[in-house]
Design an enzyme around this catalytic site. Structure first.
Site, mmCIF file in Angstrom:
data_model
loop_
_atom_site.group_PDB
_atom_site.id
_atom_site.type_symbol
_atom_site.label_atom_id
_atom_site.label_comp_id
_atom_site.label_asym_id
_atom_site.label_seq_id
_atom_site.Cartn_x
_atom_site.Cartn_y
_atom_site.Cartn_z
ATOM 1 N N GLU A 159 0.817 -1.203 0.000
ATOM 2 C CA GLU A 159 0.000 0.000 0.000
ATOM 3 C C GLU A 159 0.857 1.263 0.000
ATOM 4 O O GLU A 159 1.929 1.306 0.593
ATOM 5 C CB GLU A 159 -0.916 -0.006 1.228
ATOM 6 C CG GLU A 159 -1.833 -1.220 1.217
ATOM 7 C CD GLU A 159 -2.859 -1.234 2.344
ATOM 8 O OE1 GLU A 159 -3.933 -1.795 2.126
ATOM 9 O OE2 GLU A 159 -2.591 -0.684 3.425
ATOM 10 N N CYS B 241 3.310 8.562 0.860
ATOM 11 C CA CYS B 241 3.824 7.690 1.924
ATOM 12 C C CYS B 241 4.082 6.312 1.318
ATOM 13 O O CYS B 241 3.153 5.645 0.861
ATOM 14 C CB CYS B 241 2.757 7.628 3.023
ATOM 15 S SG CYS B 241 3.183 6.531 4.375
ATOM 16 N N CYS C 134 5.994 -6.335 8.083
ATOM 17 C CA CYS C 134 7.139 -5.846 8.859
ATOM 18 C C CYS C 134 7.442 -6.859 9.952
ATOM 19 O O CYS C 134 6.527 -7.391 10.577
ATOM 20 C CB CYS C 134 6.816 -4.488 9.483
ATOM 21 S SG CYS C 134 8.189 -3.823 10.471
ATOM 22 N N CYS D 251 5.589 -4.019 16.358
ATOM 23 C CA CYS D 251 5.165 -2.963 17.278
ATOM 24 C C CYS D 251 3.687 -3.194 17.598
ATOM 25 O O CYS D 251 2.896 -3.508 16.706
ATOM 26 C CB CYS D 251 5.353 -1.579 16.658
ATOM 27 S SG CYS D 251 7.065 -1.247 16.265
ATOM 28 N N CYS E 233 0.651 -1.327 15.710
ATOM 29 C CA CYS E 233 0.757 -1.121 14.256
ATOM 30 C C CYS E 233 0.173 -2.301 13.475
ATOM 31 O O CYS E 233 0.571 -3.454 13.686
ATOM 32 C CB CYS E 233 2.229 -0.926 13.895
ATOM 33 S SG CYS E 233 2.527 -0.861 12.124
ATOM 34 N N GLU F 279 9.998 -1.592 7.657
ATOM 35 C CA GLU F 279 11.064 -0.829 8.313
ATOM 36 C C GLU F 279 12.166 -0.567 7.275
ATOM 37 O O GLU F 279 12.897 -1.481 6.903
ATOM 38 C CB GLU F 279 11.582 -1.638 9.514
ATOM 39 C CG GLU F 279 12.848 -1.115 10.149
ATOM 40 C CD GLU F 279 12.829 0.365 10.476
ATOM 41 O OE1 GLU F 279 11.912 0.832 11.163
ATOM 42 O OE2 GLU F 279 13.746 1.076 10.021
ATOM 43 N N SER G 34 11.631 7.188 7.949
ATOM 44 C CA SER G 34 11.181 6.959 9.324
ATOM 45 C C SER G 34 11.631 5.586 9.785
ATOM 46 O O SER G 34 11.511 4.605 9.056
ATOM 47 C CB SER G 34 9.657 7.045 9.370
ATOM 48 O OG SER G 34 9.183 6.685 10.646
ATOM 49 N N SER H 33 10.530 6.807 15.303
ATOM 50 C CA SER H 33 9.280 6.456 15.977
ATOM 51 C C SER H 33 9.618 6.264 17.445
ATOM 52 O O SER H 33 10.162 5.241 17.833
ATOM 53 C CB SER H 33 8.716 5.166 15.378
ATOM 54 O OG SER H 33 8.270 5.430 14.069
ATOM 55 N N LEU H 34 9.312 7.268 18.226
ATOM 56 C CA LEU H 34 9.776 7.302 19.614
ATOM 57 C C LEU H 34 8.757 6.640 20.549
ATOM 58 O O LEU H 34 9.043 5.644 21.180
ATOM 59 C CB LEU H 34 10.036 8.766 20.006
ATOM 60 C CG LEU H 34 10.502 9.057 21.421
ATOM 61 C CD1 LEU H 34 11.779 8.327 21.738
ATOM 62 C CD2 LEU H 34 10.709 10.562 21.617
ATOM 63 N N HIS H 35 7.607 7.244 20.648
ATOM 64 C CA HIS H 35 6.433 6.676 21.343
ATOM 65 C C HIS H 35 6.546 6.500 22.857
ATOM 66 O O HIS H 35 5.525 6.473 23.533
ATOM 67 C CB HIS H 35 5.974 5.369 20.700
ATOM 68 C CG HIS H 35 5.779 5.465 19.216
ATOM 69 N ND1 HIS H 35 5.133 6.526 18.615
ATOM 70 C CD2 HIS H 35 6.184 4.658 18.200
ATOM 71 C CE1 HIS H 35 5.127 6.351 17.306
ATOM 72 N NE2 HIS H 35 5.764 5.236 17.021
ATOM 73 N N ASN I 144 -4.394 5.548 15.714
ATOM 74 C CA ASN I 144 -5.439 5.089 14.801
ATOM 75 C C ASN I 144 -5.813 3.656 15.119
ATOM 76 O O ASN I 144 -4.944 2.824 15.373
ATOM 77 C CB ASN I 144 -4.943 5.185 13.355
ATOM 78 C CG ASN I 144 -4.680 6.624 12.958
ATOM 79 O OD1 ASN I 144 -5.546 7.480 13.121
ATOM 80 N ND2 ASN I 144 -3.476 6.905 12.478
ATOM 81 N N CYS J 140 -1.807 6.416 9.423
ATOM 82 C CA CYS J 140 -0.575 5.860 9.972
ATOM 83 C C CYS J 140 -0.841 4.570 10.710
ATOM 84 O O CYS J 140 -1.698 4.516 11.592
ATOM 85 C CB CYS J 140 0.007 6.788 11.031
ATOM 86 S SG CYS J 140 0.773 8.220 10.385
HETATM 87 N N1 SAH Z 1 8.757 1.247 10.249
HETATM 88 C C1 SAH Z 1 8.932 2.643 10.236
HETATM 89 C C2 SAH Z 1 8.080 3.368 9.223
HETATM 90 C C3 SAH Z 1 6.649 2.918 9.082
HETATM 91 S S1 SAH Z 1 5.550 3.234 10.428
HETATM 92 C C4 SAH Z 1 8.709 3.205 11.611
HETATM 93 O O1 SAH Z 1 8.225 2.480 12.484
HETATM 94 O O2 SAH Z 1 9.061 4.354 11.828
HETATM 95 C C5 SAH Z 1 5.136 4.962 10.221
HETATM 96 C C6 SAH Z 1 4.673 5.642 11.505
HETATM 97 O O3 SAH Z 1 3.328 5.264 11.870
HETATM 98 C C7 SAH Z 1 5.531 5.309 12.696
HETATM 99 O O4 SAH Z 1 5.860 6.449 13.415
HETATM 100 C C8 SAH Z 1 4.637 4.407 13.473
HETATM 101 O O5 SAH Z 1 5.036 4.349 14.795
HETATM 102 C C9 SAH Z 1 3.292 5.044 13.266
HETATM 103 N N2 SAH Z 1 2.180 4.163 13.620
HETATM 104 C C10 SAH Z 1 2.160 2.821 13.581
HETATM 105 N N3 SAH Z 1 0.952 2.357 13.965
HETATM 106 C C11 SAH Z 1 0.197 3.434 14.266
HETATM 107 C C12 SAH Z 1 -1.167 3.598 14.707
HETATM 108 N N4 SAH Z 1 -1.975 2.560 14.894
HETATM 109 N N5 SAH Z 1 -1.624 4.843 14.895
HETATM 110 C C13 SAH Z 1 -0.828 5.901 14.665
HETATM 111 N N6 SAH Z 1 0.451 5.812 14.245
HETATM 112 C C14 SAH Z 1 0.976 4.588 14.053
HETATM 113 FE FE1 SF4 Z 2 7.174 -2.065 11.550
HETATM 114 FE FE2 SF4 Z 2 7.119 0.604 11.790
HETATM 115 FE FE3 SF4 Z 2 4.880 -0.853 12.141
HETATM 116 FE FE4 SF4 Z 2 6.828 -0.980 13.950
HETATM 117 S S1 SF4 Z 2 5.602 0.841 13.425
HETATM 118 S S2 SF4 Z 2 5.714 -2.723 13.097
HETATM 119 S S3 SF4 Z 2 8.630 -0.809 12.674
HETATM 120 S S4 SF4 Z 2 6.031 -0.631 10.261
#
Ligand code: SAH
Ligand code: SF4
Length: 352
Positions: A97, A110, A117, A121, A124, A166, A197, A220-222, A296, A346
């Site tokens: 996608e 994007c 992946c 996480c 995600c 990633e 990212s 992606s800090l979180h 989301n 996202c």
């Molecule tokens: N793997 C890379 C890039 C893809 S994820 C990474 O993790 O940075 C792109 C962004 O979307 C990241 O910052 C990720 O943490 C965020 N993301 C993932 N799941 C999400 C969700 N359910 N709601 C909001 N942001 C999310």
């Molecule tokens: Fe992979 Fe990025 Fe999603 Fe984490 S947030 S599972 S690194 S795509």
């Protein structure tokens, strides 16, 4: 769409590789520049469009190589924001996608770097679908070229590597895609409008800095606390936040760009006052800005375990958190949720 196994993927070659390849089949290297121009500036889909390439060479390329990487399968537009989600299929019948997000003058694409992946996480959807394979360089760059072709009236101004996967785990191909996107012969976007990212792989962050492309880097800090971050991002057990922050300092020093911290707001997990304080401390240390992202829903994946328990911070909770940060002189942007009605926001990207 199937690609014959013996055919070489011409689209996705950097200029250097194209020139080498043409020389290896007994042609002049400058043909590589011409083909580069056809593929990446003129968006040629067929060899017969390449009019300054002699017919015998076109035929030879036709039989030995291919320009086909992805096929546009479906596109879906969001009703409320203009966001468009494209599903592309690969030669081995995988789906990936790509999301086009209009925002005023800016049109951000994007893009994905992997099918799924491996990093799991907990918040995600892509992580929940598991890992299938890396994308080829052609498959990475063609998300841009095919989206540009599908939108002749829209000029894509920014590219973010924030789709599925990633990027730093598909490092060589990510680098090659940057080489193509930022090449001086190309009319794609400038390097300061490309953001990679990552969930954080310290050595690769440094390698990317040393590669010299000087694109923007987002982490992606979180969570600013190692234990909490490890719970929602298992990769943190292997590569700690502290090592990632050290790597980012080097990135800033070498690439001379600020870092973006992505921060998805999870109720009770990372939205407390102490979280804002810890985040402000990190931002004091590293030239940066924070992108606050509303969480989301990933309910469409029917997740179990901790993923099932995650909840978004309320709108007012987000505003309070942002105020805490701004009071501490942190630069903050709150990202609008774009396209969640089509599961294009996202972290919602996942296909079978
Ligand atoms: N793997 C890379 C890039 C893809 S994820 C990474 O993790 O940075 C792109 C962004 O979307 C990241 O910052 C990720 O943490 C965020 N993301 C993932 N799941 C999400 C969700 N359910 N709601 C909001 N942001 C999310
Ligand atoms: Fe992979 Fe990025 Fe999603 Fe984490 S947030 S599972 S690194 S795509």
């Amino acid at each position: 769409m199937k690609i014959q196994d013996h055919k070489i993927e011409l689209k996705g070659m950097t200029l250097e590789k194209l020139r080498e390849y043409l020389e290896s089949i007994g042609e002049k290297k400058f043909r590589g520049n011409q083909i580069f121009n056809w593929m990446y500036n003129n968006l040629a889909m067929e060899f017969d469009e390449m009019q300054n390439i002699p017919k015998p060479l076109r035929d030879k390329l036709q039989s030995e190589t291919t320009l086909k990487t992805l096929e546009l399968k479906t596109s879906k537009s969001s009703n409320n924001t203009g966001t468009v989600k494209y599903v592309f299929s690969t030669y081995d019948d995988r789906n990936i996608e790509t999301v086009l997000i209009p925002d005023g003058e800016r049109n951000t694409l994007c893009i994905s770097t992997q099918v799924g992946c491996p990093l799991d996480c907990k918040f995600c959807a892509t992580g929940l679908m598991g890992y299938k394979r890396n994308l080829s360089t052609g498959e990475i760059v063609d998300q841009y070229f095919l989206s540009a072709k599908a939108n002749p009236k829209t000029s894509i101004t920014n590219i973010v590597y924030m789709g599925m996967g990633e990027p730093l785990l598909n490092f060589e191909r990510t680098l090659e895609s940057l080489d193509i996107f930022t090449h001086e012969l190309n009319k794609v976007v400038g390097r300061n409008r490309i953001t990679v990212s990552t969930s954080g792989i310290p050595q690769r962050i440094i390698d990317l800095a040393e590669s010299g492309y000087r694109v923007k880097m987002a982490l992606s800090l979180h969570s600013c606390f190692e234990d909490i971050r490890s719970r929602i991002m298992p990769i943190n057990n292997k590569y700690s936040l502290s090592d990632n922050l050290d790597a980012l300092k080097q990135y800033v020093r070498i690439s001379k760009t600020k870092i973006t911290f992505e921060y998805t707001m999870l109720k009770g997990i990372n939205d407390r006052k102490e979280d804002a304080e810890a985040l402000a401390k990190i931002c004091k240390d590293i030239p940066s800005k924070v992108n606050v992202i509303p969480f989301n829903s990933i309910a469409h994946m029917s997740p179990g375990g901790i993923s099932a328990e995650l909840e978004p911070t309320s709108k007012s909770g987000i505003l309070d958190f942002v105020e805490e940060l701004r009071n501490r002189n942190v630069r903050v942007m709150v990202r609008e949720t774009q396209g969640d009605d089509i599961a294009a926001a996202c972290g919602q990207l996942a296909v079978n």
